[in-house]
Each structure stands twice: as structure tokens, then as C-alpha cells.
Motif scaffolding. Sequence first.
Motif, PDB file in Angstrom:
ATOM      1  N   TRP A 170       0.827  -1.200   0.000  1.00 48.45           N
ATOM      2  CA  TRP A 170       0.000   0.000   0.000  1.00 48.45           C
ATOM      3  C   TRP A 170       0.862   1.250   0.000  1.00 48.45           C
ATOM      4  N   HIS A 171       0.267   2.321  -0.464  1.00 49.00           N
ATOM      5  CA  HIS A 171       0.899   3.631  -0.339  1.00 49.00           C
ATOM      6  C   HIS A 171      -0.208   4.664  -0.139  1.00 49.00           C
ATOM      7  N   GLU A 186      -7.009  -7.800  -0.827  1.00 46.16           N
ATOM      8  CA  GLU A 186      -7.395  -8.149   0.548  1.00 46.16           C
ATOM      9  C   GLU A 186      -6.593  -7.316   1.547  1.00 46.16           C
ATOM     10  N   SER A 187      -5.271  -7.240   1.312  1.00 43.93           N
ATOM     11  CA  SER A 187      -4.390  -6.537   2.256  1.00 43.93           C
ATOM     12  C   SER A 187      -4.705  -5.039   2.301  1.00 43.93           C
ATOM     13  N   VAL A 188      -4.881  -4.440   1.136  1.00 43.84           N
ATOM     14  CA  VAL A 188      -5.125  -2.985   1.105  1.00 43.84           C
ATOM     15  C   VAL A 188      -6.520  -2.681   1.673  1.00 43.84           C
ATOM     16  N   GLY A 189      -7.469  -3.603   1.442  1.00 44.20           N
ATOM     17  CA  GLY A 189      -8.808  -3.426   2.024  1.00 44.20           C
ATOM     18  C   GLY A 189      -8.753  -3.432   3.553  1.00 44.20           C
ATOM     19  N   TYR A 198     -14.555   6.997  -0.726  1.00 44.79           N
ATOM     20  CA  TYR A 198     -15.044   7.432  -2.029  1.00 44.79           C
ATOM     21  C   TYR A 198     -14.315   6.664  -3.137  1.00 44.79           C
ATOM     22  N   THR A 199     -15.113   6.108  -4.070  1.00 46.25           N
ATOM     23  CA  THR A 199     -14.538   5.259  -5.121  1.00 46.25           C
ATOM     24  C   THR A 199     -15.071   5.638  -6.510  1.00 46.25           C
ATOM     25  N   PRO A 207      -4.682   3.173  -8.149  1.00 47.28           N
ATOM     26  CA  PRO A 207      -5.516   3.851  -7.146  1.00 47.28           C
ATOM     27  C   PRO A 207      -6.592   2.907  -6.631  1.00 47.28           C
ATOM     28  N   PHE A 208      -6.782   2.896  -5.316  1.00 45.07           N
ATOM     29  CA  PHE A 208      -7.675   1.926  -4.676  1.00 45.07           C
ATOM     30  C   PHE A 208      -8.909   2.609  -4.103  1.00 45.07           C
TER      31      PHE A 208
END
Length: 222
Positions: A69-70, A149-152, A172-173, A192-193
Motif C-alpha cells: 500500500w501507499h 485483501e491486504s489494502v482493504g 469514495y470510489t 488507485p484503490f
Amino acid sequence: MAKSKFIPLKMYREYSTKTMNKRARDFYLEMKRRRSVRQFSNRPVPLEIIENCIRVAGTAPSGANMQPWHFVVVKDADLKTKIRIAAEEVENEFYHRRAHREQLQVFSDLGTDAHKPFLEEAPYLIVIFARRYYLGSDGEKVKHYYVGESVGIATGLLITAIHHAGLVALTYTPSPMNFLTKILNRPAEEKPFMIVAAGYPAKNAVVPDISKKSLVEIVTFK
Ligand SMILES: Cc1cc2nc3c(=O)[nH]c(=O)nc-3n(C[C@H](O)[C@H](O)[C@H](O)COP(=O)(O)O)c2cc1C
């Protein structure tokens, strides 16, 4: 990756059953007060609070501890404006062309439309990027495991930390979100997540009157 050395589990803290019950219940009651808020106050928030919330996110478990992640913390007004304009372009396309009737109904029930003023009003936009791979010593692409999964999970901890600190957030997505890569000048390995807008709620902020499923609806004990 170098082989791990093993150390005693000093961080674990044991509580009595009574204390555990209270802690679990109290935490539930605290988290039950969390709501997604779409109207922000322009009251400034010390950056240190956001830094600590991101530290919390960084404690998340991740596939093979790859921490894929960042987080880009946007507080600059011009950048926020650029993000709002680009997001509204994507939203206009969605609301006027791509959305199905049922989707439009759901969003209208939640009171959302193609306008996203909170992207400029919130003191911080935390843009979360998922790192799909890293570049090895020979410049080769090495894939990260379980990235989504990890970033969630990390994002969940971030939202929890923001609420725990006493601020509000909106997940926001916009779709697609690749405009964020360009505006924020991020490398190709990052996708971008999500955007998490964070700050104080506006004085007259309102939220939709919705409820959560009960325990029996979401759990099966075997
Ligand atoms: C993955 C995800 C994407 C979301 N995307 C949006 C979004 O694009 N716009 C928005 O207004 N809310 C968005 N939300 C917020 C949800 O609408 C909100 O969490 C839901 O209605 C429940 O409300 P609550 O968060 O107040 O419990 C998103 C939430 C999640 C978890």
C-alpha cells in the motif's frame, strides 16, 4: 526475502474475561457511532492526527507481510480542486451514461449525485494506492500477494482510526480512478484503490437514516 528471526511475543497483553467482555462491547459501541459523512467543515485538522491514523493502517496484516500500500495525503487546495474536477467528469459520465436504473435509485436514496464538493471541503484526501508489484534487484517485477485483501484491511483500519480519533471520513470510489495516478504523479506499479476524505463534520451535516444487519443475519455459529 531474508529468513525471519523469531522473537518472543512481548506485545501481547492478556486481560481477564470480564475486561475482555467490556473492551469488546465498548469498542462495538464506539464503532457503531461511525458514519460515512459527505459534508465537511473547513476547520483545520493537525496533520499529526492523520499521520497517526496512517500509522494504524500500516499495522495491518498483509499477504507475506508485503504491505502493498501507499497513502498519499492531499491537503493542497489546488490539487484537491484538480481531483474534484476529474472525479466529477468521471461521475457525470457514470450518472448520465453508464449507470443502470437500479444503481441510480440506490445512489439517489443515499443522497449522492455527480457533484463531489467534499473533495475540496475536507481538509485531507487520503488517496490509497495498491502496489501490485515491486521492482527486484535486477529491475524485474516481483508480484505482491493478496493485494486487494491486504489494502482493504489497511483501509478498514485507517477508517477505524479516523473515527477513533474523533474525526469523520468518507470512503469514495470514483470509477475509473486512474486520473489519480496522473494528478498525484504515482508510479506504474501503483493502482488507485480508494479516496478517504477526512476531517470534522460540517455543523449541519446529515447522514442517510440506514441501519446495519443484526448479528443473527451476518453470522453462523457451527
Ligand atoms: C468500498 C466502498 C466504496 C464506497 N464508495 C462510495 C462512493 O463512491 N461515494 C459515496 O458517497 N460513498 C461511498 N461509500 C460509502 C457507503 O455508501 C457507506 O459506507 C454506506 O452507505 C453505509 O453507510 P455508513 O458508512 O454511514 O455506515 C463506499 C463505501 C465502501 C465500503
